[in-house]
Write a protein that holds these residues in place. Structure first.
Motif, PDB file in Angstrom:
ATOM      1  N   SER A   1       0.827  -1.218   0.000  1.00 21.60           N
ATOM      2  CA  SER A   1       0.000   0.000   0.000  1.00 21.60           C
ATOM      3  C   SER A   1       0.853   1.256   0.000  1.00 21.60           C
ATOM      4  O   SER A   1       0.506   2.252  -0.639  1.00 21.60           O
ATOM      5  CB  SER A   1      -0.934  -0.011   1.212  1.00 21.60           C
ATOM      6  OG  SER A   1      -1.839  -1.103   1.146  1.00 21.60           O
ATOM      7  N   GLY A   2       1.987   1.224   0.711  1.00 19.88           N
ATOM      8  CA  GLY A   2       2.855   2.384   0.755  1.00 19.88           C
ATOM      9  C   GLY A   2       3.489   2.687  -0.589  1.00 19.88           C
ATOM     10  O   GLY A   2       3.562   3.846  -1.015  1.00 19.88           O
ATOM     11  N   LEU A   3       3.938   1.639  -1.289  1.00 14.43           N
ATOM     12  CA  LEU A   3       4.572   1.836  -2.594  1.00 14.43           C
ATOM     13  C   LEU A   3       3.600   2.411  -3.620  1.00 14.43           C
ATOM     14  O   LEU A   3       3.931   3.343  -4.357  1.00 14.43           O
ATOM     15  CB  LEU A   3       5.149   0.510  -3.097  1.00 14.43           C
ATOM     16  CG  LEU A   3       6.377  -0.034  -2.359  1.00 14.43           C
ATOM     17  CD1 LEU A   3       6.752  -1.409  -2.899  1.00 14.43           C
ATOM     18  CD2 LEU A   3       7.561   0.916  -2.480  1.00 14.43           C
TER      19      LEU A   3
ATOM     20  N   ARG B   1       6.533  -5.185  12.797  1.00 20.85           N
ATOM     21  CA  ARG B   1       6.251  -5.413  11.377  1.00 20.85           C
ATOM     22  C   ARG B   1       5.638  -6.791  11.188  1.00 20.85           C
ATOM     23  O   ARG B   1       5.799  -7.687  12.018  1.00 20.85           O
ATOM     24  CB  ARG B   1       7.494  -5.249  10.504  1.00 20.85           C
ATOM     25  CG  ARG B   1       8.514  -6.350  10.579  1.00 20.85           C
ATOM     26  CD  ARG B   1       9.624  -6.139   9.554  1.00 20.85           C
ATOM     27  NE  ARG B   1       9.185  -6.385   8.200  1.00 20.85           N
ATOM     28  CZ  ARG B   1       9.455  -7.508   7.525  1.00 20.85           C
ATOM     29  NH1 ARG B   1      10.145  -8.484   8.082  1.00 20.85           N
ATOM     30  NH2 ARG B   1       9.013  -7.670   6.284  1.00 20.85           N
ATOM     31  N   ALA B   2       4.918  -6.936  10.093  1.00 19.48           N
ATOM     32  CA  ALA B   2       4.258  -8.198   9.797  1.00 19.48           C
ATOM     33  C   ALA B   2       5.293  -9.295   9.576  1.00 19.48           C
ATOM     34  O   ALA B   2       6.443  -9.037   9.213  1.00 19.48           O
ATOM     35  CB  ALA B   2       3.377  -8.044   8.565  1.00 19.48           C
TER      36      ALA B   2
ATOM     37  N   SER C   1       0.211   1.054   7.115  1.00 19.41           N
ATOM     38  CA  SER C   1       0.969   0.177   8.019  1.00 19.41           C
ATOM     39  C   SER C   1       0.387  -1.225   8.141  1.00 19.41           C
ATOM     40  O   SER C   1       0.949  -2.081   8.818  1.00 19.41           O
ATOM     41  CB  SER C   1       1.063   0.815   9.405  1.00 19.41           C
ATOM     42  OG  SER C   1      -0.221   1.177   9.884  1.00 19.41           O
ATOM     43  N   GLY C   2      -0.767  -1.481   7.505  1.00 18.09           N
ATOM     44  CA  GLY C   2      -1.320  -2.834   7.488  1.00 18.09           C
ATOM     45  C   GLY C   2      -2.051  -3.218   8.764  1.00 18.09           C
ATOM     46  O   GLY C   2      -2.161  -2.430   9.709  1.00 18.09           O
TER      47      GLY C   2
ATOM     48  N   PHE D   1      -6.643   5.895   5.270  1.00 19.18           N
ATOM     49  CA  PHE D   1      -6.088   4.565   5.532  1.00 19.18           C
ATOM     50  C   PHE D   1      -6.141   3.757   4.243  1.00 19.18           C
ATOM     51  O   PHE D   1      -7.205   3.596   3.638  1.00 19.18           O
ATOM     52  CB  PHE D   1      -6.879   3.867   6.636  1.00 19.18           C
ATOM     53  CG  PHE D   1      -6.747   4.534   7.980  1.00 19.18           C
ATOM     54  CD1 PHE D   1      -5.887   4.027   8.935  1.00 19.18           C
ATOM     55  CD2 PHE D   1      -7.458   5.693   8.270  1.00 19.18           C
ATOM     56  CE1 PHE D   1      -5.744   4.648  10.165  1.00 19.18           C
ATOM     57  CE2 PHE D   1      -7.330   6.325   9.493  1.00 19.18           C
ATOM     58  CZ  PHE D   1      -6.470   5.804  10.445  1.00 19.18           C
ATOM     59  N   ILE D   2      -5.003   3.237   3.829  1.00 26.18           N
ATOM     60  CA  ILE D   2      -4.905   2.474   2.588  1.00 26.18           C
ATOM     61  C   ILE D   2      -4.612   1.013   2.915  1.00 26.18           C
ATOM     62  O   ILE D   2      -3.704   0.703   3.679  1.00 26.18           O
ATOM     63  CB  ILE D   2      -3.785   3.025   1.681  1.00 26.18           C
ATOM     64  CG1 ILE D   2      -3.949   4.538   1.469  1.00 26.18           C
ATOM     65  CG2 ILE D   2      -3.770   2.284   0.349  1.00 26.18           C
ATOM     66  CD1 ILE D   2      -5.223   4.947   0.782  1.00 26.18           C
TER      67      ILE D   2
END
Length: 532
Positions: A13-15, A51-52, A147-148, A367-368
Motif C-alpha cells: 500500500s505504501g509503494l 512489522r508483519a 501500516s497494514g 487509511f490504505i
C-alpha cells in the motif's frame, strides 16, 4: 505549491501510494521503520517487532494477472501464483521503474501523528518520527496510513481453559517460519483460515500427527479452477458478479455451495462452515483435502479444555498434544494515533468506504489497505490511493459527516448480512463491487455499454472475462495507453510460464466443444419432442 504527503509504511500500500502521489503532482515522504521495502511480503527468518511476519513457504492466493498494479503488468515469465520472494522481486522492479526509493526514509519509526495547531482551517498534521535515537517533527498537508493490519497477534487464551497448566509449547502463527524442529511431534493448530491450513499442511510432512481445530469451519478451494486457469480469473468476472447481485439470495447461496463442493464434499471432511450460507472468505489450499484424506491431518471441533499434555474437544474426544499453534488472526492497531482521531472498537474502525474518518474537519487523513476483499488486495489499495490523492487535491469531494456515518452503518449491516459477525470478517467486502465503487469516484470505471458500440471485442472480454486491474486504466484520470493490449493479451502471460515443454497443438479441445454444443442441441430437441 504541491502538497506534502506523509506515507506510513513501504509495503504494498505504501509503494502504490507513493506512485499515486507522484502521478497527481504531490510531494510524498514515506517513513519505513525497517531497512527495505515489501512489508508483509519480505520474509525474514526471525520475527521483527512492529512489522508483519510470514512463513518461508508463503505463496500468493491471487494470481499475477489479478494482482499486478494496473499500469504495470508482471513479467510474462513470472509464475501465475508467486512465492513471496518472487512478489518482492516485482515490487523492486516497480519501485525502480517509477524511481520511488528516493522518497522513502528507511530505519525511521513514526511515533506520533497529531493535528497541527491550525488543523481546523488547514487540515495539516505533525508527524513525529525517530531515527538513530533522534526525534524529529515535520508538518504535512496530509497523511496516508499504510501500516497494514497483520502486526499485533490475537491470542484469545482466556477461551482455552487449562492453557496455564499445559506443559507443551504454544505460540501464535506469526512466530512460525518453517517446519524445522517440529519432527515427530503431535501438533494442534487452532483455526481453519489460510495460515492455519498452510501451516498444518506443511507441518504434517514431518510431524507425527497434526490436528486442526475449527470453530466455524471453512470453504476450501484450489488455486486451480476450470481448465486449469487460476481460480480468481474464473470467479471474478463482471458477468458472475451481475448474477450474484441480481439473482435471489437463496439461489446465489445454493450456487456458491454447489461451486465450493465441486472439488470435494466439505461435510465429509469435517470442514463445512457452521453457517454455510455466509459469503465467508474461502481458504485457498491445494493440498489440505489430500492430507486429510490419508490421515496426516485430522479435523477436530473447538477445544473445550487443555490438560498438561492433551486437548479435550467439545465432542468429548481427547488427543495427546506436544505443541499448539494459534492461527487466530490479528488485532487492528495504530499506536501512533490518538483515540480521539481514530478509535478501534471490537477490532473495527469506523471509516467511510474503509478509508476516511468521517468526523475530521478536513479529509486529510486516509487509511490504505485496511480492508479484506474477496480478491487481491493490490488493485484495491491502488484504487483507494488513486481516489485519496484526488481528494487531497480537492479534485474529488466527500459528502457531509452525517452522510458518511450513515453510509458506514449501512455498509456494516450489509457486511454482517453477507459475511457474518466474526472478527475475522470485519474488513470483508465484495471485490468487483468495491473496485467499481472507488473507480466511479475518480471517473475510471469502464463504460461497458459505450465499449460495446466502439470496441465489441474488448467489451466482451471485459464483461465475460476476468476483471483485471487494467480495466481501470482504460479511461478517466490516469488513463494508460497499454491497458487495452494488456487485457487482450493476458492469456499469453498466463500460459508463458506453463508451457515450458513444447507439445504439438491438439484439436481435441475444439472437438470437445463441438460435442458439447451438439449434446446441448440434442437435449433441447429431446425435450421439445417429448412435449409435443
Amino acid at each position: 505549491m504541491a502538497k506534502n504527503v506523509a506515507i506510513i509504511g513501504a509495503g504494498v500500500s505504501g509503494l502504490i501510494s507513493l506512485k499515486c502521489c507522484l502521478d497527481e503532482g504531490l510531494q510524498p515522504t514515506c517513513f519505513e521503520r525497517t531497512g527495505d521495502i515489501g512489508g508483509l511480503w519480505r520474509f525474514k527468518d526471525k520475527v521483527e517487532e512492529g512489522r508483519a511476519s510470514i512463513y518461508e513457504s508463503v505463496i500468493t492466493n491471487t494470481c499475477k494477472e489479478m494482482s499486478c498494479f494496473s499500469d504495470f503488468p508482471m513479467p510474462d515469465d513470472f509464475p501465475n501464483f508467486l512465492p513471496n520472494s518472487k512478489l518482492l522481486e516485482y515490487f523492486r522492479i516497480f519501485a525502480q521503474k517509477f524511481d520511488l526509493l528516493k522518497y522513502i526514509q528507511f530505519q525511521t519509526t513514526v511515533l506520533n501523528v497529531k493535528k497541527h495547531n491550525d488543523f481546523s482551517s488547514t487540515g495539516k498534521w505533525d508527524v513525529i518520527t525517530e531515527r538513530n535515537g533522534k526525534e524529529k517533527s515535520t508538518t504535512f498537508d496530509a497523511v496516508m496510513v499504510c501500516s497494514g493490519h497483520h502486526i499485533v497477534s490475537h491470542m484469545p487464551l482466556t477461551s482455552f481453559p487449562g492453557i496455564e497448566r499445559f506443559k507443551g509449547q504454544y505460540f501464535h502463527s506469526r512466530q512460525y517460519k518453517n517446519p524445522s524442529g517440529f519432527e515427530k511431534k503431535r501438533i494442534l493448530v487452532i483455526g481453519s483460515g489460510n495460515s492455519a491450513s498452510d501451516i498444518a499442511v506443511e507441518l504434517c510432512k514431518k510431524a507425527e500427527q497434526v490436528f486442526m481445530s475449527s470453530r466455524h469451519g471453512s470453504w476450501v478451494m484450489s488455486r486451480i479452477s476450470d481448465n486449469g486457469y487460476p481460480w480468481d480469473m474464473v470467479f471474478h468476472t463482471r458477468f458472475n458478479t451481475m448474477l450474484r447481485n441480481t439473482l435471489p439470495p437463496m439461489i446465489v447461496k445454493w450456487m456458491m455451495e454447489t461451486q465450493m463442493n465441486r472439488w470435494f464434499n466439505h461435510e465429509n471432511y469435517g470442514l463445512v462452515p457452521e453457517n454455510k450460507y455466509l459469503m465467508k472468505e474461502p481458504v485457498l489450499n491445494d493440498d489440505l483435502p489430500s492430507r486429510i484424506l490419508y490421515g496426516a491431518i485430522k479435523v477436530k471441533p473447538n477445544v473445550k479444555e487443555l490438560s498438561e499434555t492433551s486437548a479435550i474437544f467439545e465432542d468429548g474426544s481427547v488427543e495427546d498434544i506436544d505443541m499448539i499453534v494459534f492461527a487466530t488472526g490479528y488485532q487492528i492497531s495504530f499506536p501512533f494515533l490518538d483515540e480521539s482521531i481514530v478509535k478501534v472498537e471490537h477490532n473495527q474502525v469506523k471509516l467511510y468506504k474503509y478509508i476516511f474518518p468521517p468526523d475530521l474537519e478536513k479529509p486529510t487523513l486516509a487509511f490504505i489497505g485496511l480492508i479484506q476483499p474477496l480478491g487481491s488486495i493490490f488493485p484495491t489499495s491502488e484504487l483507494q490511493a488513486r481516489w485519496v490523492t484526488r481528494v487531497f487535491k480537492s479534485l474529488c469531494t466527500l459528502p457531509s459527516e452525517s452522510t458518511m456515518k450513515a453510509s458506514i452503518e449501512t455498509r456494516r449491516e450489509k457486511r454482517v448480512e453477507l459475511f457474518g459477525k466474526s472478527q475475522s470478517q470485519s474488513l470483508q467486502t465484495n471485490h468487483i463491487d468495491y473496485l467499481d465503487e472507488l473507480a466511479t469516484e475518480i471517473g475510471a470505471k469502464p463504460d461497458i455499454i459505450s465499449l460495446f458500440m466502439k470496441d465489441p471485442k474488448l467489451a466482451l472480454k471485459i464483461y465475460f472475462g476476468p476483471c483485471h486491474p487494467y480495466q481501470y486504466r482504460l479511461n478517466g484520470p490516469g488513463k494508460w495507453k497499454g491497458a487495452r493490449n494488456a487485457i487482450l493479451t493476458e492469456k499469453q502471460r498466463l500460459l508463458k510460464p506453463l508451457k515450458t515443454r513444447i507439445v504439438k497443438d491438439s484439436s481435441m479441445a475444439s472437438i470437445t466443444s463441438l460435442l458439447k454444443v451438439l449434446g446441448l442441441i440434442a437435449i433441447v430437441w429431446a425435450i421439445f419432442f417429448h412435449i409435443y
